[in-house]
Every structure is written in structure tokens, then in C-alpha cells.
Enzyme design. Structure first.
Site, short mmCIF file in Angstrom:
data_model
loop_
_atom_site.label_atom_id
_atom_site.label_comp_id
_atom_site.label_asym_id
_atom_site.label_seq_id
_atom_site.Cartn_x
_atom_site.Cartn_y
_atom_site.Cartn_z
N LYS A 1 -3.96 3.63 6.17
CA LYS A 1 -4.48 2.27 6.07
C LYS A 1 -3.54 1.29 6.76
O LYS A 1 -3.96 0.40 7.49
CB LYS A 1 -4.64 1.88 4.59
CG LYS A 1 -5.89 2.42 3.98
CD LYS A 1 -5.97 2.32 2.46
CE LYS A 1 -5.71 0.99 1.85
NZ LYS A 1 -6.18 0.95 0.44
N THR B 1 0.84 -1.21 0.00
CA THR B 1 0.00 0.00 0.00
C THR B 1 0.86 1.25 0.00
O THR B 1 1.99 1.22 0.50
CB THR B 1 -0.95 0.04 1.23
OG1 THR B 1 -1.78 1.20 1.14
CG2 THR B 1 -0.21 0.06 2.55
N ASP C 1 -8.37 -2.75 -1.06
CA ASP C 1 -8.98 -1.71 -1.87
C ASP C 1 -10.28 -1.27 -1.22
O ASP C 1 -11.14 -2.10 -0.93
CB ASP C 1 -9.23 -2.24 -3.28
CG ASP C 1 -9.04 -1.13 -4.26
OD1 ASP C 1 -7.88 -0.77 -4.49
OD2 ASP C 1 -10.04 -0.58 -4.74
N PHE D 1 -8.75 9.53 8.31
CA PHE D 1 -8.25 10.10 7.05
C PHE D 1 -9.38 10.09 6.02
O PHE D 1 -10.49 9.61 6.31
CB PHE D 1 -7.04 9.31 6.55
CG PHE D 1 -7.37 7.89 6.13
CD1 PHE D 1 -7.52 6.89 7.07
CD2 PHE D 1 -7.54 7.56 4.79
CE1 PHE D 1 -7.83 5.58 6.69
CE2 PHE D 1 -7.85 6.26 4.40
CZ PHE D 1 -8.00 5.27 5.36
N GLY D 2 -9.08 10.59 4.85
CA GLY D 2 -10.02 10.54 3.73
C GLY D 2 -11.40 11.09 4.08
O GLY D 2 -11.54 12.19 4.60
N HIS E 1 -15.44 -1.14 7.71
CA HIS E 1 -15.28 -1.99 6.52
C HIS E 1 -13.92 -2.70 6.56
O HIS E 1 -13.83 -3.90 6.40
CB HIS E 1 -15.41 -1.10 5.27
CG HIS E 1 -14.54 0.14 5.31
ND1 HIS E 1 -14.54 1.01 6.38
CD2 HIS E 1 -13.61 0.63 4.44
CE1 HIS E 1 -13.66 1.98 6.16
NE2 HIS E 1 -13.09 1.77 4.99
N ARG E 2 -12.85 -1.92 6.81
CA ARG E 2 -11.49 -2.49 6.82
C ARG E 2 -11.32 -3.46 7.98
O ARG E 2 -10.73 -4.53 7.83
CB ARG E 2 -10.47 -1.34 6.91
CG ARG E 2 -9.01 -1.77 6.89
CD ARG E 2 -8.10 -0.59 6.62
NE ARG E 2 -8.42 0.03 5.36
CZ ARG E 2 -9.01 1.24 5.23
NH1 ARG E 2 -9.28 1.96 6.29
NH2 ARG E 2 -9.31 1.70 4.05
P1 ITT Z 1 -3.49 2.06 -1.81
O1 ITT Z 1 -2.06 2.39 -2.12
O2 ITT Z 1 -3.58 1.05 -0.71
O3 ITT Z 1 -4.33 1.70 -3.01
P2 ITT Z 1 -5.28 4.39 -1.65
O4 ITT Z 1 -5.18 5.63 -0.82
O5 ITT Z 1 -5.28 4.55 -3.14
O6 ITT Z 1 -4.13 3.42 -1.16
P3 ITT Z 1 -7.91 3.07 -1.77
O7 ITT Z 1 -7.87 3.04 -3.27
O8 ITT Z 1 -8.22 1.81 -1.07
O9 ITT Z 1 -6.56 3.64 -1.14
O10 ITT Z 1 -8.97 4.12 -1.26
C1 ITT Z 1 -9.43 5.18 -2.05
C2 ITT Z 1 -9.69 6.39 -1.24
O11 ITT Z 1 -10.86 6.18 -0.44
C3 ITT Z 1 -8.60 6.78 -0.25
O12 ITT Z 1 -7.59 7.54 -0.84
C4 ITT Z 1 -9.39 7.56 0.80
O13 ITT Z 1 -9.55 8.90 0.38
C5 ITT Z 1 -10.75 6.86 0.79
N1 ITT Z 1 -10.83 5.89 1.90
C6 ITT Z 1 -10.49 4.58 1.88
N2 ITT Z 1 -10.67 4.02 3.09
C7 ITT Z 1 -11.12 5.00 3.89
C8 ITT Z 1 -11.46 5.07 5.27
O14 ITT Z 1 -11.36 4.01 6.07
N3 ITT Z 1 -11.87 6.23 5.75
C9 ITT Z 1 -11.96 7.32 4.96
N4 ITT Z 1 -11.65 7.35 3.68
C10 ITT Z 1 -11.22 6.20 3.13
#
Ligand code: ITT
Length: 193
Positions: free
Chosen positions: A17, A12, A72, A150-151, A179-180
Site C-alpha cells: 500500500k 500502515t 483502510d 498484492f492481496g 479504489h486507492r
Molecule cells: P494497514 O496496516 O494499512 O491496515 P492492511 O494490510 O491491514 O494494512 P487493509 O486493512 O486496508 O490493510 O486491507 C485489508 C486487506 O485487503 C489487505 O491485507 C489485502 O489483503 C486486501 N487489499 C487491500 N487493498 C488491496 C488492493 O489494492 N489489492 C488487493 N488486495 C487488497
């Protein structure tokens, strides 16, 4: 060597995460050392995170010696955005962010949203790909709230915790229901058996 822990790699680029997953891994006493790995991964754009995860996992083949997994995740605003941003979550976070989502749904009183997670594992002892999933439902907060996570965490209120966003609870509390966390508990139970 006896009693030596096995190694499992989590591929990742997302430190948040990794931190969440590491915390749960440690609290569950899994007999594996978790190592974060950043290798070249190919992504495809489809509307299923399962397909994205499967493609991603296969694109790593040959680059890692041992067992490894990717995760993902997607954020889906079901009402009123019919699941947007979903597989575009990362791009939407980078472009319009949480405030942009709130502006898009400004006129709507009723909202519904969910996060989904797929962990895709390549398990070397069986030479097999395995999948573990988790989903959590909730709604969208009226404002951006909380400093943790985050996110999209500051705008997501899970149904099981009344009126707190994911960014207003601890990592442990989030892991308990997220979810995770759900997907990871399934992976951990596989690794323990
Ligand atoms: P990888 O390198 O693991 O792919 P990523 O940041 O691209 O990292 P994802 O594609 O799994 O991760 O997730 C897409 C986006 O969704 C991520 O950048 C966050 O903005 C959001 N996201 C994922 N999981 C989240 C969570 O638990 N809480 C809040 N936002 C989340």
C-alpha cells in the site's frame, strides 16, 4: 525554511500500500514528503470500513507530531457472496487466500465484486479529521492470474480493463483507476489547495 517540503505520515504496516501511494504522490508533485510510520493502532470490528478508519485514526492521536493519514481498504464479492470478505479481508487473505475465494464461488458463472478505500487524514493545520474515498467495480477471474500487486489483485478484473486482473497491470495503471488511487487523488487535491 523557504521551499522546504512539509512532512506527512502514512501509518500502515502494509509495504505494498505504501509503495502504491508513494508512486502516485511522487508523480503528482505534491509539496509533501511522505513518510511511512508504524505506530500502535487499535482496530474495531464493525461492518463499515468508514467506522474502522475513523476509529483507527483516533487511536493514533497523541502518538504522531504532525499531519498523518491511514488508509483502510476492503474487498467485497457482491455476487455471489453478498459482500464477503469486506471488513474481514485481511483475515480471509491470511486464512483461505485467493484460492479459497475461488473455491467458494466455483459454481457461479456470474460474479461481481468491488474494492473500497477510505483515507482518513488528521490535518494538523486545521486540527481536523478528513475522509477521502474511492471504489472500483469488477468481477472475479476464473483462476489466479498475474505476478504484480498484492492481496486479492490476482483474482480481480476491473470493469474498465477488459479481462486483465489487477495483478496483470502496472502500478501506474492500477493507480489510475483503483479504489486507492481515487481516494488518494482526492487527498492530493486537498493538499494542493
Ligand atoms: P494497514 O496496516 O494499512 O491496515 P492492511 O494490510 O491491514 O494494512 P487493509 O486493512 O486496508 O490493510 O486491507 C485489508 C486487506 O485487503 C489487505 O491485507 C489485502 O489483503 C486486501 N487489499 C487491500 N487493498 C488491496 C488492493 O489494492 N489489492 C488487493 N488486495 C487488497
Amino acid at each position: 525554511m523557504r521551499n522546504e517540503k512539509n512532512i506527512i505520515y502514512f501509518v500502515t504496516t502494509n509495504e505494498n500500500k505504501f509503495e502504491e501511494i508513494l508512486k502516485l504522490f511522487q508523480s503528482e508533485n505534491v509539496n509533501y514528503n511522505l513518510i511511512q510510520l508504524n505506530v500502535e493502532v487499535n482496530e474495531i470490528q464493525t461492518n463499515s470500513i468508514q467506522e474502522v478508519a475513523s476509529f483507527k485514526l483516533n487511536s493514533i492521536k497523541g502518538q504522531v507530531d504532525g499531519s498523518y493519514f491511514i488508509e483502510d481498504a476492503g474487498f467485497f464479492v457482491d455476487i455471489p457472496l453478498n459482500g464477503f470478505p469486506g471488513v474481514y479481508s485481511s483475515y480471509v487473505m491470511k486464512t483461505i487466500g485467493n484460492n479459497g475465494i475461488l473455491r467458494l464461488i466455483d459454481d457461479f458463472e456470474k460474479t461481481s465484486a468491488h474494492f473500497s478505500s477510505i483515507i482518513a487524514l488528521y490535518f494538523k493545520p486545521l486540527d481536523k479529521n478528513l475522509f477521502f474515498e474511492g471504489t472500483i467495480h469488477g468481477k472475479i477471474s476464473k483462476t489466479v492470474r498475474g505476478e504484480r500487486g498484492f492481496g486479492f489483485d490476482p483474482i480481480f478484473i476491473p470493469n474498465s480493463i477488459s479481462n486483465k486482473t489487477f495483478a496483470e497491470i502496472s502500478t501506474e495503471e492500477k493507480n489510475n483507476i483503483s479504489h486507492r488511487g481515487q481516494a488518494l487523488k482526492k487527498l492530493i487535491s486537498f493538499l494542493k489547495n
